[in-house]
Design an enzyme around this catalytic site. Sequence first.
Site, PDB file in Angstrom:
ATOM      1  N   GLY A  46       0.827  -1.197   0.000  1.00 46.90           N
ATOM      2  CA  GLY A  46       0.000   0.000   0.000  1.00 46.90           C
ATOM      3  C   GLY A  46       0.862   1.247   0.000  1.00 46.90           C
ATOM      4  O   GLY A  46       2.003   1.217   0.489  1.00 46.90           O
ATOM      5  N   GLN A  51       3.342   9.883   0.759  1.00 41.95           N
ATOM      6  CA  GLN A  51       4.612   9.160   0.938  1.00 41.95           C
ATOM      7  C   GLN A  51       5.591   9.437  -0.208  1.00 41.95           C
ATOM      8  O   GLN A  51       6.782   9.174  -0.075  1.00 41.95           O
ATOM      9  CB  GLN A  51       4.371   7.646   1.080  1.00 41.95           C
ATOM     10  CG  GLN A  51       3.699   7.288   2.406  1.00 41.95           C
ATOM     11  CD  GLN A  51       3.468   5.788   2.525  1.00 41.95           C
ATOM     12  OE1 GLN A  51       2.492   5.278   1.991  1.00 41.95           O
ATOM     13  NE2 GLN A  51       4.368   5.089   3.192  1.00 41.95           N
ATOM     14  N   CYS A  98       5.575  -0.275   7.347  1.00 43.61           N
ATOM     15  CA  CYS A  98       5.275   0.885   6.510  1.00 43.61           C
ATOM     16  C   CYS A  98       6.529   1.253   5.727  1.00 43.61           C
ATOM     17  O   CYS A  98       7.628   1.258   6.291  1.00 43.61           O
ATOM     18  CB  CYS A  98       4.857   2.053   7.399  1.00 43.61           C
ATOM     19  SG  CYS A  98       4.489   3.563   6.496  1.00 43.61           S
ATOM     20  N   LEU A  99       6.355   1.572   4.446  1.00 38.20           N
ATOM     21  CA  LEU A  99       7.513   1.926   3.620  1.00 38.20           C
ATOM     22  C   LEU A  99       8.203   3.196   4.129  1.00 38.20           C
ATOM     23  O   LEU A  99       9.370   3.421   3.841  1.00 38.20           O
ATOM     24  CB  LEU A  99       7.085   2.113   2.155  1.00 38.20           C
ATOM     25  CG  LEU A  99       6.593   0.828   1.462  1.00 38.20           C
ATOM     26  CD1 LEU A  99       6.046   1.159   0.072  1.00 38.20           C
ATOM     27  CD2 LEU A  99       7.704  -0.207   1.381  1.00 38.20           C
ATOM     28  N   HIS A 140      -4.696   1.742   7.643  1.00 37.56           N
ATOM     29  CA  HIS A 140      -3.310   2.195   7.764  1.00 37.56           C
ATOM     30  C   HIS A 140      -3.025   3.292   6.727  1.00 37.56           C
ATOM     31  O   HIS A 140      -2.478   4.345   7.062  1.00 37.56           O
ATOM     32  CB  HIS A 140      -2.362   0.996   7.564  1.00 37.56           C
ATOM     33  CG  HIS A 140      -0.909   1.348   7.442  1.00 37.56           C
ATOM     34  ND1 HIS A 140       0.041   0.916   8.341  1.00 37.56           N
ATOM     35  CD2 HIS A 140      -0.230   2.091   6.520  1.00 37.56           C
ATOM     36  CE1 HIS A 140       1.232   1.398   7.973  1.00 37.56           C
ATOM     37  NE2 HIS A 140       1.091   2.097   6.867  1.00 37.56           N
ATOM     38  N   GLU A 141      -3.414   3.041   5.475  1.00 31.76           N
ATOM     39  CA  GLU A 141      -3.144   4.022   4.418  1.00 31.76           C
ATOM     40  C   GLU A 141      -3.940   5.302   4.648  1.00 31.76           C
ATOM     41  O   GLU A 141      -3.444   6.406   4.395  1.00 31.76           O
ATOM     42  CB  GLU A 141      -3.465   3.446   3.040  1.00 31.76           C
ATOM     43  CG  GLU A 141      -2.663   2.223   2.637  1.00 31.76           C
ATOM     44  CD  GLU A 141      -1.163   2.388   2.801  1.00 31.76           C
ATOM     45  OE1 GLU A 141      -0.654   3.516   2.684  1.00 31.76           O
ATOM     46  OE2 GLU A 141      -0.485   1.379   3.079  1.00 31.76           O
ATOM     47  N   HIS A 144      -2.330   7.862   6.806  1.00 32.77           N
ATOM     48  CA  HIS A 144      -1.329   8.716   6.143  1.00 32.77           C
ATOM     49  C   HIS A 144      -1.958  10.021   5.658  1.00 32.77           C
ATOM     50  O   HIS A 144      -1.297  11.058   5.633  1.00 32.77           O
ATOM     51  CB  HIS A 144      -0.718   7.995   4.936  1.00 32.77           C
ATOM     52  CG  HIS A 144       0.348   6.992   5.285  1.00 32.77           C
ATOM     53  ND1 HIS A 144       1.555   7.361   5.843  1.00 32.77           N
ATOM     54  CD2 HIS A 144       0.398   5.657   5.136  1.00 32.77           C
ATOM     55  CE1 HIS A 144       2.301   6.273   6.022  1.00 32.77           C
ATOM     56  NE2 HIS A 144       1.620   5.209   5.602  1.00 32.77           N
TER      57      HIS A 144
HETATM   58 NI    NI Z   1       2.368   3.245   5.683  1.00 31.74          NI
END
Ligand code: NI
Length: 173
Positions: A46, A51, A98-99, A140-141, A144
């Site tokens: 995701g 991001q 998470c990236l 989660h996304e 952000h």
């Molecule tokens: Ni994330």
Amino acid sequence: MAIHPILEVPDPRLKTVSTRVEAFDDELRTLVADMFETMYDAPGIGLAAIQIGVPKRVLVIDLQHEGEDGEPVRTPRVFINPEILDPSNEHTLYNEGCLSVPDQYAEVERPSTIRARWQDLDGKVHEEAMDGLMATCLQHEMDHLEGVLFIDHLSRLKRQMVLKKLEKLRKAA
Ligand code: NI
């Protein structure tokens, strides 16, 4: 299409509250294509636009199930201006990563099932009940979009531990 660098903690841009998408145009299509390319390259399941530094309410998700030949099958999904409706009282723990917080994982508790409403690339509204990893990943996304990371759900002590470990890894690299 292009792969973009992914912002990592403690980059202050990750705390930005993203704004709604109003124009469903070619620029949006390019952004989404770039987000998929960046996410697959990472690799991750995701990615939110912020991001890669774009403060718009756009998410891409691909949970990739395993095909008959054992190879992952891509199932790309785009969520524009997503909203959560009817979060369940029942919660589930999931070991999230998470990236933007590379190689760090921690258990986060979230509603087990949700209804989600969002727009697609043409601005058409969709609604769907979600559970399991899809429900967790979308929540989660969506965090952000409010400038919230999964580590913000942890205790202060646990969050500091994660950030310290990350700092050590970076120094060693
Ligand atoms: Ni994330």
